[in-house]
Design a protein around this motif. Structure first.
Motif, PDB file in Angstrom:
ATOM      1  N   GLU A  18       0.820  -1.177  -0.063  1.00 36.99           N
ATOM      2  CA  GLU A  18      -0.138  -0.100   0.071  1.00 36.99           C
ATOM      3  C   GLU A  18       0.790   1.239   0.110  1.00 36.99           C
ATOM      4  O   GLU A  18       0.670   2.203  -0.726  1.00 36.99           O
ATOM      5  N   GLU A  19       1.780   1.169   0.933  1.00 35.72           N
ATOM      6  CA  GLU A  19       2.993   2.491   0.832  1.00 35.72           C
ATOM      7  C   GLU A  19       3.615   2.443  -0.392  1.00 35.72           C
ATOM      8  O   GLU A  19       3.782   3.635  -0.904  1.00 35.72           O
ATOM      9  N   GLY A  20       4.055   1.467  -0.888  1.00 39.92           N
ATOM     10  CA  GLY A  20       4.753   1.415  -2.195  1.00 39.92           C
ATOM     11  C   GLY A  20       3.587   1.963  -3.501  1.00 39.92           C
ATOM     12  O   GLY A  20       4.503   2.758  -4.101  1.00 39.92           O
ATOM     13  N   ALA A  21       2.528   1.526  -3.259  1.00 36.17           N
ATOM     14  CA  ALA A  21       1.666   2.427  -4.504  1.00 36.17           C
ATOM     15  C   ALA A  21       1.608   3.661  -4.266  1.00 36.17           C
ATOM     16  O   ALA A  21       1.389   4.369  -5.131  1.00 36.17           O
ATOM     17  N   LYS A  22       1.404   4.206  -3.103  1.00 37.23           N
ATOM     18  CA  LYS A  22       1.298   5.602  -2.643  1.00 37.23           C
ATOM     19  C   LYS A  22       2.558   6.310  -3.229  1.00 37.23           C
ATOM     20  O   LYS A  22       2.576   7.543  -3.895  1.00 37.23           O
ATOM     21  N   VAL A  23       3.812   5.765  -2.883  1.00 37.87           N
ATOM     22  CA  VAL A  23       4.988   6.387  -3.192  1.00 37.87           C
ATOM     23  C   VAL A  23       4.891   6.437  -4.836  1.00 37.87           C
ATOM     24  O   VAL A  23       5.405   7.463  -5.337  1.00 37.87           O
ATOM     25  N   MET A  24       4.674   5.275  -5.525  1.00 37.52           N
ATOM     26  CA  MET A  24       4.460   5.457  -6.851  1.00 37.52           C
ATOM     27  C   MET A  24       3.910   6.327  -7.537  1.00 37.52           C
ATOM     28  O   MET A  24       4.215   7.200  -8.593  1.00 37.52           O
ATOM     29  N   ASP A  25       2.395   6.584  -6.983  1.00 41.22           N
ATOM     30  CA  ASP A  25       1.582   7.493  -7.427  1.00 41.22           C
ATOM     31  C   ASP A  25       2.117   8.697  -7.311  1.00 41.22           C
ATOM     32  O   ASP A  25       1.925   9.903  -8.048  1.00 41.22           O
ATOM     33  N   ALA A  26       2.668   9.332  -6.189  1.00 38.87           N
ATOM     34  CA  ALA A  26       3.353  10.350  -5.842  1.00 38.87           C
ATOM     35  C   ALA A  26       4.399  10.675  -7.002  1.00 38.87           C
ATOM     36  O   ALA A  26       4.465  12.000  -7.507  1.00 38.87           O
ATOM     37  N   TRP A  27       5.452   9.739  -7.221  1.00 40.96           N
ATOM     38  CA  TRP A  27       6.405  10.061  -8.422  1.00 40.96           C
ATOM     39  C   TRP A  27       5.730  10.267  -9.601  1.00 40.96           C
ATOM     40  O   TRP A  27       6.034  11.105 -10.427  1.00 40.96           O
ATOM     41  N   LYS A  28       4.668   9.383 -10.012  1.00 43.95           N
ATOM     42  CA  LYS A  28       4.028   9.689 -11.240  1.00 43.95           C
ATOM     43  C   LYS A  28       3.227  11.023 -11.422  1.00 43.95           C
ATOM     44  O   LYS A  28       3.354  11.804 -12.428  1.00 43.95           O
ATOM     45  N   ASN A  29       2.736  11.508 -10.230  1.00 46.06           N
ATOM     46  CA  ASN A  29       1.915  12.791 -10.356  1.00 46.06           C
ATOM     47  C   ASN A  29       3.119  13.726 -10.572  1.00 46.06           C
ATOM     48  O   ASN A  29       2.831  14.869 -11.265  1.00 46.06           O
TER      49      ASN A  29
END
Length: 106
Positions: A18-29
């Motif tokens: 879950e944290e990994g998905a949040k981090v990936m979303d932050a980078w993509k954004n």
């Protein structure tokens, strides 16, 4: 327009999917927010070795690089403003070194 390399230092490994998905979303954004200025998205990198006249060291150097990106900006100040939005800068887990890519006439 000049290009600048963002050399990432630090960061942390997510502790859960879950944290990994949040981090990936932050980078993509963040990368998406740069639009056409993003020239090479880059990638994370593994531990480096330092090669010098004295030999090869396996320690990653004084401040190991954890990844890179190449952007286009009007000047270094503008590139630094873009780097302020980096997720590692925002969450305090790392920093971004910003250097202009110098064109060489070969």
């Amino acid at each position: 327009m000049p290009q600048f390399i963002f050399a990432y230092h630090g960061g942390k490994t997510p502790e859960s999917e879950e944290e990994g998905a949040k981090v990936m979303d932050a980078w993509k954004n963040w990368m998406g927010s740069m639009g056409e200025a993003l020239k090479i998205p880059g990638a994370p990198v593994g531990m480096s070795k330092t090669v010098s006249a004295g030999g090869i060291a396996d320690n990653g150097g004084a401040n190991p690089v954890s990844g890179y990106t190449v952007v286009e900006a009007a000047d270094q100040d503008a590139a630094c403003e873009m780097a302020k939005g980096c997720p590692m800068v925002v969450d305090g887990s790392g920093s971004v070194e910003v250097a202009e890519v110098i064109e060489m006439g070969m």
